[in-house]
Design an enzyme around this catalytic site. Sequence first.
Site, PDB file in Angstrom:
ATOM      1  N   LYS A  48      15.186 -19.773  12.966  1.00 41.84           N
ATOM      2  CA  LYS A  48      15.488 -18.396  13.391  1.00 41.84           C
ATOM      3  C   LYS A  48      16.905 -18.394  13.949  1.00 41.84           C
ATOM      4  CE  LYS A  48      13.770 -14.216  13.913  1.00 41.84           C
ATOM      5  NZ  LYS A  48      12.862 -13.479  13.024  1.00 41.84           N
ATOM      6  N   ASP A 107      16.480  -9.434  10.167  1.00 41.46           N
ATOM      7  CA  ASP A 107      15.498  -9.165  11.224  1.00 41.46           C
ATOM      8  C   ASP A 107      16.057  -7.935  11.933  1.00 41.46           C
ATOM      9  OD1 ASP A 107      13.060 -10.239  12.737  1.00 41.46           O
ATOM     10  OD2 ASP A 107      14.471 -10.137  14.378  1.00 41.46           O
TER      11      ASP A 107
HETATM   12  P1  NDP Z   1      11.370  -0.312  11.591  1.00 39.05           P
HETATM   13  O1  NDP Z   1      12.542  -0.306  12.492  1.00 39.05           O
HETATM   14  O2  NDP Z   1      11.519   0.060  10.156  1.00 39.05           O
HETATM   15  O3  NDP Z   1      10.214   0.629  12.181  1.00 39.05           O
HETATM   16  C1  NDP Z   1       9.736   0.507  13.487  1.00 39.05           C
HETATM   17  C2  NDP Z   1       8.869   1.732  13.757  1.00 39.05           C
HETATM   18  O4  NDP Z   1       8.284   1.604  15.030  1.00 39.05           O
HETATM   19  C3  NDP Z   1       9.646   3.030  13.770  1.00 39.05           C
HETATM   20  O5  NDP Z   1       8.815   4.062  13.290  1.00 39.05           O
HETATM   21  C4  NDP Z   1       9.938   3.221  15.263  1.00 39.05           C
HETATM   22  O6  NDP Z   1      10.153   4.566  15.641  1.00 39.05           O
HETATM   23  C5  NDP Z   1       8.625   2.757  15.829  1.00 39.05           C
HETATM   24  N1  NDP Z   1       8.773   2.370  17.230  1.00 39.05           N
HETATM   25  C6  NDP Z   1       9.723   1.589  17.779  1.00 39.05           C
HETATM   26  N2  NDP Z   1       9.520   1.487  19.097  1.00 39.05           N
HETATM   27  C7  NDP Z   1       8.414   2.206  19.371  1.00 39.05           C
HETATM   28  C8  NDP Z   1       7.689   2.503  20.541  1.00 39.05           C
HETATM   29  N3  NDP Z   1       8.073   2.004  21.713  1.00 39.05           N
HETATM   30  N4  NDP Z   1       6.593   3.293  20.443  1.00 39.05           N
HETATM   31  C9  NDP Z   1       6.190   3.795  19.255  1.00 39.05           C
HETATM   32  N5  NDP Z   1       6.852   3.562  18.119  1.00 39.05           N
HETATM   33  C10 NDP Z   1       7.938   2.781  18.178  1.00 39.05           C
HETATM   34  O7  NDP Z   1      10.755  -1.777  11.734  1.00 39.05           O
HETATM   35  P2  NDP Z   1       9.763  -2.526  10.751  1.00 39.05           P
HETATM   36  O8  NDP Z   1       8.761  -1.570  10.233  1.00 39.05           O
HETATM   37  O9  NDP Z   1      10.535  -3.362   9.824  1.00 39.05           O
HETATM   38  O10 NDP Z   1       9.077  -3.557  11.773  1.00 39.05           O
HETATM   39  C11 NDP Z   1       8.003  -3.174  12.608  1.00 39.05           C
HETATM   40  C12 NDP Z   1       7.444  -4.421  13.253  1.00 39.05           C
HETATM   41  O11 NDP Z   1       7.011  -5.344  12.256  1.00 39.05           O
HETATM   42  C13 NDP Z   1       8.402  -5.218  14.150  1.00 39.05           C
HETATM   43  O12 NDP Z   1       7.644  -5.813  15.177  1.00 39.05           O
HETATM   44  C14 NDP Z   1       8.908  -6.318  13.203  1.00 39.05           C
HETATM   45  O13 NDP Z   1       9.374  -7.448  13.918  1.00 39.05           O
HETATM   46  C15 NDP Z   1       7.643  -6.608  12.437  1.00 39.05           C
HETATM   47  N6  NDP Z   1       7.835  -7.268  11.139  1.00 39.05           N
HETATM   48  C16 NDP Z   1       8.557  -6.660  10.151  1.00 39.05           C
HETATM   49  C17 NDP Z   1       8.705  -7.268   8.931  1.00 39.05           C
HETATM   50  C18 NDP Z   1       9.417  -6.605   7.808  1.00 39.05           C
HETATM   51  O14 NDP Z   1       9.431  -7.167   6.701  1.00 39.05           O
HETATM   52  N7  NDP Z   1       9.990  -5.423   7.993  1.00 39.05           N
HETATM   53  C19 NDP Z   1       8.141  -8.619   8.667  1.00 39.05           C
HETATM   54  C20 NDP Z   1       7.328  -9.129   9.746  1.00 39.05           C
HETATM   55  C21 NDP Z   1       7.224  -8.475  10.939  1.00 39.05           C
HETATM   56  P3  NDP Z   1      11.638   5.198  15.693  1.00 39.05           P
HETATM   57  O15 NDP Z   1      11.881   5.653  14.294  1.00 39.05           O
HETATM   58  O16 NDP Z   1      11.511   6.302  16.673  1.00 39.05           O
HETATM   59  O17 NDP Z   1      12.572   4.112  16.155  1.00 39.05           O
END
Ligand code: NDP
Length: 444
Positions: free
Chosen positions: A126, A166
């Site tokens: 990482k 990431d």
């Molecule tokens: P994105 O940034 O695309 O989406 C995150 C989402 O979560 C957005 O809708 C965001 O809302 C919402 N969010 C953020 N903070 C909060 C909060 N405090 N309360 C409610 N909603 C919230 O990220 P990803 O979808 O890529 O990733 C999501 C999770 O999955 C993370 O933990 C990431 O580490 C994990 N992950 C992702 C992978 C990937 O391939 N993408 C792989 C493995 C793990 P807003 O639009 O308002 O910011």
Amino acid sequence: MSYVDDVLAKVIENNPSEPEFHQAVTEVLETIRPLIEENEELYKKEAILERLTVPERMIKFRVPWVDDKGQVQVNTGIRVQFNSAIGPYKGGLRFHPSVNQSIIKFLGFEQIFKNSLTGLPIGGGKGGADFDPKGKSDREVMAFCQSFMTELYKHIGADRDVPAGDIGVGAREIGYMFGQYKRLTGNYEGVLTGKGLSYGGSLARTEATGYGVIYLSAELFQSHGMELAGKTVCVSGSGNVAIYAIEKAQELGAKVVTCSDSNGWVYDPEGIDVAALKEIKEVQRARLTEYKKYRPNSEYHEGRGVWQIKCDLACPCATQNEVFIEDAKQLVANGCTALVEGANMPTTLDATKYLQENGVFFVPGKASNAGGVAVSALEMSQNSERLSWTFEDVDERLQTIMVNIYHNMDDAAKRYGKEGDYVAGANLAGFEKVLNAMLAQGVC
Ligand code: NDP
């Protein structure tokens, strides 16, 4: 003192001020304890746990760059190459002001087990920097990425260490770093994943994490004599993982009734309209308040509240620590069958414990969101072959990988007398393969 306790104490003593790293090591070592105790003398003599918890290498470096005002800025870059027993180091780069050594070591350590679970030949690593791409111009981001890669390129390579994106590192940053690597080395090789489709990226990478969460959930239901089709699902988040989890769940015949963002959440009793959600989040980059315009019968609520809706499957896909003990109690009271994590660490420890103790199947993100890194490893395979596979081909392999992850995790839990404890199962299954490879390769 047992060997596990001895090493845990040493990790805490030798890595002061690294609480996230202590937490991750404690969770893993506690759950692999039965495996270690089966042959404690040998593992102690071989110093397996000491070798597992000390990274093979950690590089920390200065990243100087010039901002748009001509001012020189300096950030700190880190790459931790944790364990290469089963393959080249693999894990994302995070650009965020909160990045520090403890967080990168915690994520790198976790990555060892997640990568092993995929069944693909990838070790754990990482990296990142305390740089915030938010509010920076494209030129500033390029200057930073080029300077970051000017040091990092010495330590990575297609068969050595293959970083990915990431938080804060998306297609733009990967492109700038790939360009600089090529320029410095003269090599066009798959040194990074998450690349654009025009220069070596993989089809289905965008969908992989969300689809993977649902493939694993479907297998979990089926293995317990149930069907995902016809079930009600609550999803949180509306980003990359959430959107594609919702899409796949509906494709498989389930009804997803919620999604959320950092301002509020939507309840759509007829099922979330994925096309509308993509339009709002991927095209307009707007807030979820817009959703009602597409679906007048839906409800929008400010704040949090997804977990109060009755569901059979809960998939937190937003962020860390978003399912608390009171949410867990509500899910149990509503008769929820399973919680399968899409995000990394969305469920607090006490909530996890409550769900497990009250008969809800709980699958940790380490296993259920591994589809993202799995397809990154498939991107490496395609780059090595100098071929691009079709969407269907990648998707089919992803599905097989997620089904295997479920069974390996389930099987390991059963073999160590922890049937149904998928947190232990995931750590045990991930560790077994790494352990065998470490023993086979001698003292290194
Ligand atoms: P994105 O940034 O695309 O989406 C995150 C989402 O979560 C957005 O809708 C965001 O809302 C919402 N969010 C953020 N903070 C909060 C909060 N405090 N309360 C409610 N909603 C919230 O990220 P990803 O979808 O890529 O990733 C999501 C999770 O999955 C993370 O933990 C990431 O580490 C994990 N992950 C992702 C992978 C990937 O391939 N993408 C792989 C493995 C793990 P807003 O639009 O308002 O910011």
